[in-house]
Design a protein around this motif. Structure first.
Motif, mmCIF file in Angstrom:
data_model
loop_
_atom_site.group_PDB
_atom_site.id
_atom_site.type_symbol
_atom_site.label_atom_id
_atom_site.label_comp_id
_atom_site.label_asym_id
_atom_site.label_seq_id
_atom_site.Cartn_x
_atom_site.Cartn_y
_atom_site.Cartn_z
ATOM 1 N N GLU A 1 0.841 -1.189 0.000
ATOM 2 C CA GLU A 1 0.000 0.000 0.000
ATOM 3 C C GLU A 1 0.885 1.250 0.000
ATOM 4 O O GLU A 1 1.832 1.339 0.787
ATOM 5 C CB GLU A 1 -0.908 -0.031 1.250
ATOM 6 N N ALA A 2 0.541 2.193 -0.878
ATOM 7 C CA ALA A 2 1.332 3.424 -0.976
ATOM 8 C C ALA A 2 1.192 4.283 0.273
ATOM 9 O O ALA A 2 2.152 4.948 0.691
ATOM 10 C CB ALA A 2 0.887 4.227 -2.197
ATOM 11 N N GLY A 3 0.013 4.283 0.869
ATOM 12 C CA GLY A 3 -0.253 5.182 1.992
ATOM 13 C C GLY A 3 0.097 4.570 3.335
ATOM 14 O O GLY A 3 0.656 3.479 3.420
ATOM 15 N N PRO A 4 -0.254 5.309 4.409
ATOM 16 C CA PRO A 4 0.054 4.838 5.762
ATOM 17 C C PRO A 4 -0.982 3.838 6.270
ATOM 18 O O PRO A 4 -1.997 3.591 5.604
ATOM 19 C CB PRO A 4 -0.025 6.140 6.577
ATOM 20 N N PRO A 5 -0.751 3.286 7.482
ATOM 21 C CA PRO A 5 -1.796 2.449 8.097
ATOM 22 C C PRO A 5 -3.050 3.291 8.381
ATOM 23 O O PRO A 5 -3.023 4.523 8.293
ATOM 24 C CB PRO A 5 -1.143 1.980 9.404
ATOM 25 N N ASP A 6 -4.110 2.612 8.772
ATOM 26 C CA ASP A 6 -5.402 3.301 9.031
ATOM 27 C C ASP A 6 -5.616 3.468 10.532
ATOM 28 O O ASP A 6 -6.741 3.399 11.007
ATOM 29 C CB ASP A 6 -6.554 2.500 8.400
ATOM 30 N N ASN A 7 -4.510 3.683 11.279
ATOM 31 C CA ASN A 7 -4.640 3.661 12.738
ATOM 32 C C ASN A 7 -4.951 5.015 13.362
ATOM 33 O O ASN A 7 -4.874 5.165 14.576
ATOM 34 C CB ASN A 7 -3.360 3.079 13.366
ATOM 35 N N SER A 8 -5.340 6.016 12.567
ATOM 36 C CA SER A 8 -5.734 7.296 13.146
ATOM 37 C C SER A 8 -7.168 7.195 13.676
ATOM 38 O O SER A 8 -8.031 6.603 13.027
ATOM 39 C CB SER A 8 -5.673 8.379 12.066
ATOM 40 N N PRO A 9 -7.468 7.814 14.841
ATOM 41 C CA PRO A 9 -8.852 7.808 15.336
ATOM 42 C C PRO A 9 -9.812 8.462 14.345
ATOM 43 O O PRO A 9 -11.001 8.131 14.303
ATOM 44 C CB PRO A 9 -8.783 8.629 16.633
ATOM 45 N N LEU A 10 -9.296 9.360 13.505
ATOM 46 C CA LEU A 10 -10.177 10.027 12.532
ATOM 47 C C LEU A 10 -10.707 9.041 11.487
ATOM 48 O O LEU A 10 -11.744 9.259 10.878
ATOM 49 C CB LEU A 10 -9.431 11.155 11.819
ATOM 50 N N VAL A 11 -9.957 7.946 11.265
ATOM 51 C CA VAL A 11 -10.414 6.947 10.285
ATOM 52 C C VAL A 11 -11.619 6.195 10.848
ATOM 53 O O VAL A 11 -12.588 5.927 10.137
ATOM 54 C CB VAL A 11 -9.281 5.964 9.928
ATOM 55 N N LYS A 12 -11.559 5.885 12.122
ATOM 56 C CA LYS A 12 -12.622 5.041 12.702
ATOM 57 C C LYS A 12 -13.856 5.845 13.088
ATOM 58 O O LYS A 12 -14.972 5.348 13.074
ATOM 59 C CB LYS A 12 -12.079 4.288 13.931
ATOM 60 N N MET A 13 -13.665 7.108 13.475
ATOM 61 C CA MET A 13 -14.812 7.938 13.872
ATOM 62 C C MET A 13 -15.519 8.464 12.615
ATOM 63 O O MET A 13 -14.889 9.135 11.798
ATOM 64 C CB MET A 13 -14.307 9.122 14.705
ATOM 65 N N PRO A 14 -16.808 8.166 12.443
ATOM 66 C CA PRO A 14 -17.451 8.492 11.158
ATOM 67 C C PRO A 14 -17.288 9.938 10.700
ATOM 68 O O PRO A 14 -17.012 10.190 9.536
ATOM 69 C CB PRO A 14 -18.919 8.144 11.421
ATOM 70 N N PHE A 15 -17.400 10.917 11.604
ATOM 71 C CA PHE A 15 -17.311 12.319 11.190
ATOM 72 C C PHE A 15 -15.875 12.704 10.814
ATOM 73 O O PHE A 15 -15.642 13.755 10.205
ATOM 74 C CB PHE A 15 -17.834 13.226 12.321
ATOM 75 N N GLY A 16 -14.913 11.837 11.161
ATOM 76 C CA GLY A 16 -13.498 12.126 10.901
ATOM 77 C C GLY A 16 -13.167 12.360 9.440
ATOM 78 O O GLY A 16 -12.176 13.016 9.117
ATOM 79 N N LEU A 17 -14.009 11.856 8.544
ATOM 80 C CA LEU A 17 -13.708 12.016 7.116
ATOM 81 C C LEU A 17 -13.627 13.489 6.721
ATOM 82 O O LEU A 17 -12.952 13.845 5.759
ATOM 83 C CB LEU A 17 -14.720 11.251 6.256
ATOM 84 N N VAL A 18 -14.306 14.346 7.471
ATOM 85 C CA VAL A 18 -14.284 15.775 7.171
ATOM 86 C C VAL A 18 -12.847 16.308 7.212
ATOM 87 O O VAL A 18 -12.480 17.188 6.431
ATOM 88 C CB VAL A 18 -15.190 16.515 8.197
ATOM 89 N N TRP A 19 -12.033 15.769 8.124
ATOM 90 C CA TRP A 19 -10.647 16.231 8.248
ATOM 91 C C TRP A 19 -9.700 15.448 7.351
ATOM 92 O O TRP A 19 -8.585 15.886 7.093
ATOM 93 C CB TRP A 19 -10.191 16.137 9.712
#
Ligand SMILES: Cc1cc2nc3c(=O)[nH]c(=O)nc-3n(C[C@H](O)[C@H](O)[C@H](O)COP(=O)(O)OP(=O)(O)OC[C@H]3O[C@@H](n4cnc5c(N)ncnc54)[C@H](O)[C@@H]3O)c2cc1C
Length: 503
Positions: free
Chosen positions: A35-53
């Motif tokens: 995978e080119a990008g980083p892991p998905d371990n940010s809380p923003l990934v798991k919290m639904p509203f996090g996509l805004v950021w």
């Protein structure tokens, strides 16, 4: 010499995670998933509203732009694509639709009719357990009043219906393909992040590995599966010399196989909407306590505005009100979105759009340079077929009526943009030209099918060996609703087919 891995899967997105996991589960061999990008371990990934950021942040979004769109006054549109484990499925709104049954039958590709793909959807859903959103805003709940015969069932593109959607969220947290299939990584699967693929390596006509953008090389015994998505996969393939010869010659890329249709057939769901002010989430003095409490409410109860993926529901209907299949989809967002050119605006309200379920317009993706650091030219081709614009304008008119009919009660707002004065065909067309965007569902750039299609019905790239494609790019035509579930289904079918074909 024998390599450490049998397969390299390029791209740990919605389809790639599942293709990789299914290959090892079916004992096809050892798999390296890169995978080119980083892991998905940010809380923003798991919290639904996090996509805004996350959207627009180059760490987790490829942040592509389209070519100027001829029928949209030359505007360039954002082509948001997830760049991390989980892919676009880690940055998306998690709306869950399989599509219409006849979407798959209409593809007319052996092995991909509704009866062929339904078991794969079921297998994916067993792992991801999508379901109707809990804790939706009362405005979104009120959409069920539009077609009351279906109670509070999530709507479906099979018939006219409206209400709260189903999502691949569990207990207010995102559950992506990565969560459902590669956590923990099954035995035989190795995931490596921050490795970006430049091109495929070949031994003779057989794909034998990949070259990364840092120049290093990785080998695979049985072959390579491209799961880099509708923008990434055709770009890698063209850099590897498989594509339209004239284009590759122009860029100085050695032509391995002249495949005219690589990058062709690009399409997406075009959409335009209506903004309402009044009730709904937003930035107002009275909502400051609500926003201040939202993180705590989310942490303790997994509810509230931070548990909202912004899109909470919507509708499927026939744009002209005909007694035929729905041809447009509405996404309903109970948040005030800016329409004055600013990201955050003072006020509260809601937004509803109309997107075309089965657009006829087609664009194309072309490389702009042989350098993998150069973004490709992404011509979405929106409204190249004028009937798409007619359908969208008809859909906007009907959406207005539906928004008036919905039982919003005390939450009802007033249309603020484009505003009630924008009624004529000409004015609505101008609104679409100035504001239309896409639902971020690009597909079709490596369509599968017979004859000149770049990919055959077993997902094998024509003209070479040991190279497959497993992602949204293989869809001959976009499904009638959101594309995440169909992309995952393709990943699952890829695991099945490649295992069977590589014994
Ligand atoms: C903002 C947004 C909102 C969306 N909302 C919804 C929704 O609510 N519901 C829905 O059904 N669909 C939604 N979609 C669409 C859906 O998420 C996609 O259709 C689906 O994720 C596509 O899956 P894929 O496997 O084809 O590609 P992706 O999931 O995009 O995976 C491709 C992966 O390949 C990686 N990659 C690319 N190039 C390279 C390279 N050179 N080397 C290594 N790795 C590479 C990428 O980083 C990415 O991780 C949304 C999409 C976006 C962007």
């Amino acid at each position: 010499m024998t390599a450490e891995h049998d397969f390299i899967v390029v791209g740990a997105g919605s389809a790639g995670c599942i293709a990789a996991a299914e290959l090892v589960r079916r004992e096809a061999g050892k798999v390296l998933l890169i995978e080119a990008g980083p892991p998905d371990n940010s809380p923003l990934v798991k919290m639904p509203f996090g996509l805004v950021w996350m959207i627009g942040n180059t760490r987790r979004d490829w942040c592509y732009s389209s070519a100027p769109q001829k029928h949209l006054g030359g505007r360039r549109l954002n082509v948001t694509r997830g760049r991390m484990v989980g892919g676009s499925g880690s940055i998306n709104s998690m709306v869950w639709f399989r599509g219409r049954k006849d979407d798959f039958d209409t593809w007319q590709v052996p092995g991909w009719s509704w009866s062929d793909v339904a078991p794969a959807f079921e297998a994916v859903e067993t792992r991801l357990t999508p379901g109707r959103m809990q804790g939706a805003h009362p405005l979104t709940e009120a959409l069920h009043s539009l077609f009351p015969a279906y109670g509070t069932q999530p709507p479906t593109p099979e018939y006219e219906s409206a209400g709260v959607f189903a999502f691949n969220m569990v207990d207010g947290r995102r559950r992506s393909a990565a969560d459902g299939f590669i956590k923990p990584a099954p035995k035989g699967l190795t995931l490596q992040t921050s490795l970006e693929v430049d091109r495929i390596l070949f031994t003779g006509d057989k794909a034998s590995g990949v070259r990364l953008v840092d120049g290093s090389e990785l080998q695979a015994n049985k072959g390579v599966v491209l799961s880099a998505g509708s923008i990434g996969s055709p770009s890698i393939l063209m850099r590897s010399g498989v594509g339209p010869k004239a284009d590759l010659d122009r860029l100085g890329i050695d032509n391995r196989h002249d495949a005219e249709e690589v990058g062709e057939n690009l399409h997406d769901h075009p959409a335009a909407g209506l903004h309402f002010t009044g009730s709904g989430y937003g930035l107002t003095a009275s909502q400051i306590p609500g926003w201040a409490l939202a993180p705590f409410q989310y942490l303790i109860t997994r509810r509230g505005r931070f548990a909202s993926p912004t899109v909470e529901g919507g509708a499927f209907f026939n744009a002209r009100g005909l007694n035929e299949a729905p041809d447009v989809q509405t996404h309903f967002i109970p948040f005030m979105l800016g329409w004055q050119g600013k990201r955050y605006v003072y006020g509260s309200g809601y937004f509803a759009d109309v997107g075309i379920c089965r657009p006829k317009s087609r664009g194309a993706l072309r490389l702009s340079d042989s350098d993998p650091g150069a973004a490709p030219e992404i011509d979405l081709g929106l409204f190249n077929d004028s009937s798409d614009l007619d359908t969208l304008v008809a859909g906007l008119k009907r959406l207005r009526n539906l928004m008036e009919q919905a039982d919003f009660g005390r939450h009802r707002g007033r249309e603020a943009f484009p505003g009630p004065s924008v009624q004529s065909q000409k004015a609505l067309r101008a609104h679409v030209r100035e504001r239309a965007a896409t639902a971020y569902h690009p597909v079709g750039t490596l369509r599968m099918g017979a004859g000149s299609a770049p990919v055959d019905p077993r997902l094998s790239v024509r003209g070479v060996e040991g190279l497959w494609v497993a992602d949204a790019s293989v869809m001959p035509a976009v499904t009638s609703a959101n594309t995440n579930a169909p992309s995952m289904m393709i990943g699952y079918r890829a695991g099945e087919m490649i295992s069977e074909d590589c014994v």
